[in-house]
Design a protein around this motif. Structure first.
Motif, short mmCIF file in Angstrom:
data_model
loop_
_atom_site.label_atom_id
_atom_site.label_comp_id
_atom_site.label_asym_id
_atom_site.label_seq_id
_atom_site.Cartn_x
_atom_site.Cartn_y
_atom_site.Cartn_z
N ASP A 86 0.74 -1.08 0.04
CA ASP A 86 -0.14 -0.15 0.10
C ASP A 86 0.74 1.20 0.09
N ILE A 87 2.15 1.14 0.70
CA ILE A 87 2.89 2.44 0.65
C ILE A 87 3.49 2.62 -0.63
N VAL A 88 3.71 1.44 -1.44
CA VAL A 88 4.27 1.68 -2.72
C VAL A 88 3.14 2.21 -3.53
N ASP A 89 1.70 1.74 -3.67
CA ASP A 89 0.96 2.22 -4.33
C ASP A 89 0.47 4.06 -3.92
N MET A 90 0.71 4.26 -2.83
CA MET A 90 0.63 5.90 -2.33
C MET A 90 1.75 6.31 -2.95
N LEU A 91 3.17 5.96 -3.30
CA LEU A 91 4.09 6.63 -3.73
C LEU A 91 3.74 6.84 -5.29
N ILE A 92 3.17 5.96 -5.85
CA ILE A 92 3.02 5.95 -7.33
C ILE A 92 1.79 6.92 -7.56
N LYS A 93 0.90 7.01 -6.52
CA LYS A 93 -0.34 7.91 -6.87
C LYS A 93 0.31 9.35 -6.60
N LYS A 94 1.41 9.31 -5.59
CA LYS A 94 1.97 10.73 -5.55
C LYS A 94 2.78 11.24 -6.73
N GLY A 95 3.13 10.30 -7.58
CA GLY A 95 3.81 10.69 -8.80
C GLY A 95 5.24 10.63 -8.67
N ASN A 96 5.80 9.82 -7.77
CA ASN A 96 7.32 9.88 -7.26
C ASN A 96 8.10 8.54 -7.39
N LEU A 97 7.43 7.76 -8.27
CA LEU A 97 8.06 6.31 -8.56
C LEU A 97 7.60 5.75 -10.07
N ASP A 98 9.04 5.61 -10.60
CA ASP A 98 8.84 5.25 -12.17
C ASP A 98 8.87 3.55 -12.38
N PHE A 99 7.93 3.17 -12.94
CA PHE A 99 7.72 1.65 -13.14
C PHE A 99 7.41 1.42 -14.56
N ILE A 100 7.62 -0.04 -15.10
CA ILE A 100 6.61 -0.14 -16.31
C ILE A 100 5.81 -1.56 -16.07
N MET A 101 5.13 -1.77 -16.94
CA MET A 101 4.10 -2.83 -16.75
C MET A 101 4.60 -4.19 -17.75
N LYS A 102 5.07 -5.17 -17.02
CA LYS A 102 5.29 -6.25 -17.94
C LYS A 102 3.99 -7.29 -17.53
N GLY A 103 3.02 -7.57 -18.73
CA GLY A 103 1.96 -8.13 -18.58
C GLY A 103 1.24 -7.28 -17.58
N SER A 104 0.55 -7.74 -16.50
CA SER A 104 -0.24 -7.11 -15.51
C SER A 104 0.45 -6.77 -14.14
N VAL A 105 1.92 -6.82 -14.15
CA VAL A 105 2.77 -7.02 -13.07
C VAL A 105 3.63 -5.58 -13.26
N ARG A 106 3.81 -4.83 -12.15
CA ARG A 106 4.73 -3.48 -12.07
C ARG A 106 6.00 -4.14 -12.04
N HIS A 107 6.97 -3.60 -12.57
CA HIS A 107 8.28 -3.89 -12.59
C HIS A 107 8.99 -2.62 -12.33
N PHE A 108 10.29 -2.59 -11.57
CA PHE A 108 11.07 -1.43 -11.23
C PHE A 108 12.36 -1.79 -11.50
N GLN A 109 13.04 -0.78 -11.71
CA GLN A 109 14.61 -0.81 -11.79
C GLN A 109 15.37 -1.03 -10.55
N HIS A 110 16.56 -1.41 -10.42
CA HIS A 110 17.25 -1.52 -9.06
C HIS A 110 17.47 -0.21 -8.41
N GLN A 111 17.93 0.71 -9.33
CA GLN A 111 18.14 1.94 -8.41
C GLN A 111 16.81 2.66 -7.89
N ALA A 112 15.64 1.93 -8.12
CA ALA A 112 14.41 2.45 -7.68
C ALA A 112 14.42 2.55 -6.01
N VAL A 113 15.05 1.37 -5.55
CA VAL A 113 15.13 1.33 -4.14
C VAL A 113 15.98 2.43 -3.48
N THR A 114 17.30 2.59 -3.86
CA THR A 114 17.90 3.68 -3.56
C THR A 114 17.31 5.14 -3.62
#
Length: 467
Positions: A86-114
């Motif tokens: 839910d925290i990840v959902d909130m960050l995405i809604k705030k517009g602060n997290l880049d991701f792409i969709m592979k099928g129906s699943v969100r995927h992130f770069q490794h640098q997204a954590v840092t």
């Protein structure tokens, strides 16, 4: 694949619907197969070049976004156990997290954590400790700003080391390796006479005058670190824009006809006067006609509407300003290019500048921009610093970075989207800039991607000078 600067405008060419369907479904392997089938057809040159570039994008997206949402949450939980999906959902809604969709699943770069930890450290800390008090940045940078205003400027001499080291899997001992390191470029704030090459691990040649580099062409050595050390002086000058009144002068008065044309024109694929750009530019313009106030309106729109976030490699974004305008997030370079594009759309000359934020206690890649308004001439603008200041309530800092910079800069690129010297044979990891260096083997077959090497830099010495 060879992707010279002159091929980049083909990004503006439309793709076949079949390719786009696979792309937006996140089926990049399927996209590559479809592209390969299309490339067997008799196609116009422009469409063929566009498909070749898109194939490169699909290959990169396959490998760049390796973390699915479960893995991403797990890595964040290692830093702060209270993190949930839910925290990840909130960050995405705030517009602060880049991701792409592979099928129906969100995927992130490794640098997204840092980047999430750096960008949202206070929020993550408050999850486990409701009493956590975020740091107060409302007064950050005011000492430098006051001194710049009082003294009319500030100067530093820096000594910096940059290095590149190949990962073991990318080493081909004995084969000729070509490397381009960022190097200080001569400009208004960095006099050529005060730029010095101090040393290098291997012989180098200083090349280029726009994307300036220290270029090496040497045999690859197992376990070797390739490095350059240089010094330069950064002389920042303060221009007081407070209380400025409309002058009635054309924005570009005083520029040569060639420069006026160059810095108010489109530059495909990213600086484009698309319907999206022109609609926003006209909305920002309103009834205002004074160039300085128009540029300030552009800056204010970015500070108020775009949130700082890391983004995917610029190579993988089809239209950077539209990405920022539509998604409402971006990093320093995407914000700078958005400012440049909107200013040009409004008839205000604007250009790129980049390199590093270079301070006595650290150094890191950074982009900003310049705009021209008579009778002031070229002025500076740092939209990402302005956005950060606005977010922390530091209005003095926000106002300062419209028109002025600080002396904590290393300028390595004085234009956007220009070739390296000598030109790289294979695809550049950043075809628009050069901040982390580039590398390839001279055979024209084996490229060095960001994942094939590490890049580092450090400030060896920083000496404040009398202004």
């Amino acid at each position: 694949m060879y992707l010279p600067v002159e091929k980049l405008p083909f990004l503006a060419i439309s793709l076949p619907e079949e390719v786009k369907m696979y792309h937006y479904a996140g089926d990049f392997e399927g996209e590559i197969k479809v592209i390969d089938r299309w490339l067997t057809k008799d196609l116009p040159l422009s469409q063929r070049k566009r498909l070749e570039i898109q194939r490169l994008f699909a290959e990169q997206l396959l490998t760049d976004y390796e973390l699915d949402e479960t893995a991403f949450v797990k890595m964040l939980k290692a830093h702060e156990p209270a993190v949930t999906p839910d925290i990840v959902d909130m960050l995405i809604k705030k517009g602060n997290l880049d991701f792409i969709m592979k099928g129906s699943v969100r995927h992130f770069q490794h640098q997204a954590v840092t980047n999430t930890i750096n960008r949202h450290g206070d929020l993550l800390a408050s999850l486990g400790n409701p009493q956590h008090q975020p740091a107060d940045h409302s007064q950050s940078g005011l000492e430098t700003i006051c001194e710049m205003q009082e003294m009319g400027g500030m100067s530093y001499r820096y000594e910096v080391e940059e290095w590149i080291k190949l990962c073991p899997h990318a080493e081909r001992p004995g084969e000729t390796l070509r490397l381009w390191f960022p190097f200080p470029v001569a400009c208004d704030t960095q006099p050529e006479s005060e730029i010095k090459l101090i040393s290098s691990s291997h012989p180098v040649a200083i090349t280029g005058s726009v994307h300036r580099t220290a270029f090496m062409e040497v045999p690859c050595e197992a376990g070797a670190t390739y490095s350059v050390t240089f010094s330069f002086v950064q002389r920042a000058t303060y221009k007081d824009l407070s209380g400025s009144k409309p002058t009635g002068l054309p924005a570009g008065l005083g520029l040569s006809p060639e420069d006026l044309e160059a810095y108010t024109s489109e530059q495909y694929p990213h600086i484009r006067f698309t319907p999206t750009v022109m609609a926003l530019a006209n909305e920002i313009r309103g009834e205002e006609r004074d160039p300085l106030r128009l540029a300030k309106r552009v800056y204010d729109w970015i500070c108020d509407n775009v949130r700082y976030s890391y983004v995917r490699d610029y190579l993988l974004i089809e239209n950077i300003p539209e990405f920022v305008m539509v998604n409402r997030y971006g990093d320093c370079g995407t914000m700078a290019l958005t400012f440049i594009t909107l200013c040009r759309a409004l008839g205000i000359p604007a250009k790129w500048q980049s390199g590093s934020s270079c301070r006595p206690d650290g150094i890191g890649s950074h982009d900003w921009c310049m705009f021209y308004v008579a009778p002031y001439g070229w002025l500076y603008c740092d939209p990402s610093y302005g956005e950060g200041a606005a977010r922390s309530g530091n209005m003095v800092r926000r106002e300062y970075y419209f028109g002025n910079l600080d002396p904590y800069r290393l300028v390595a690129s004085n234009e956007f989207q220009q070739p390296l010297t000598p030109d790289k044979k294979l695809c550049r990891m950043d075809p628009y800039d050069n901040q982390s260096g580039e590398a390839e083997y001279a055979d024209g077959i084996h490229n060095i991607f960001f994942s094939d090497r590490t890049h580092g830099r450090r400030v060896i010495k920083a000496e404040k000078l009398t202004y």
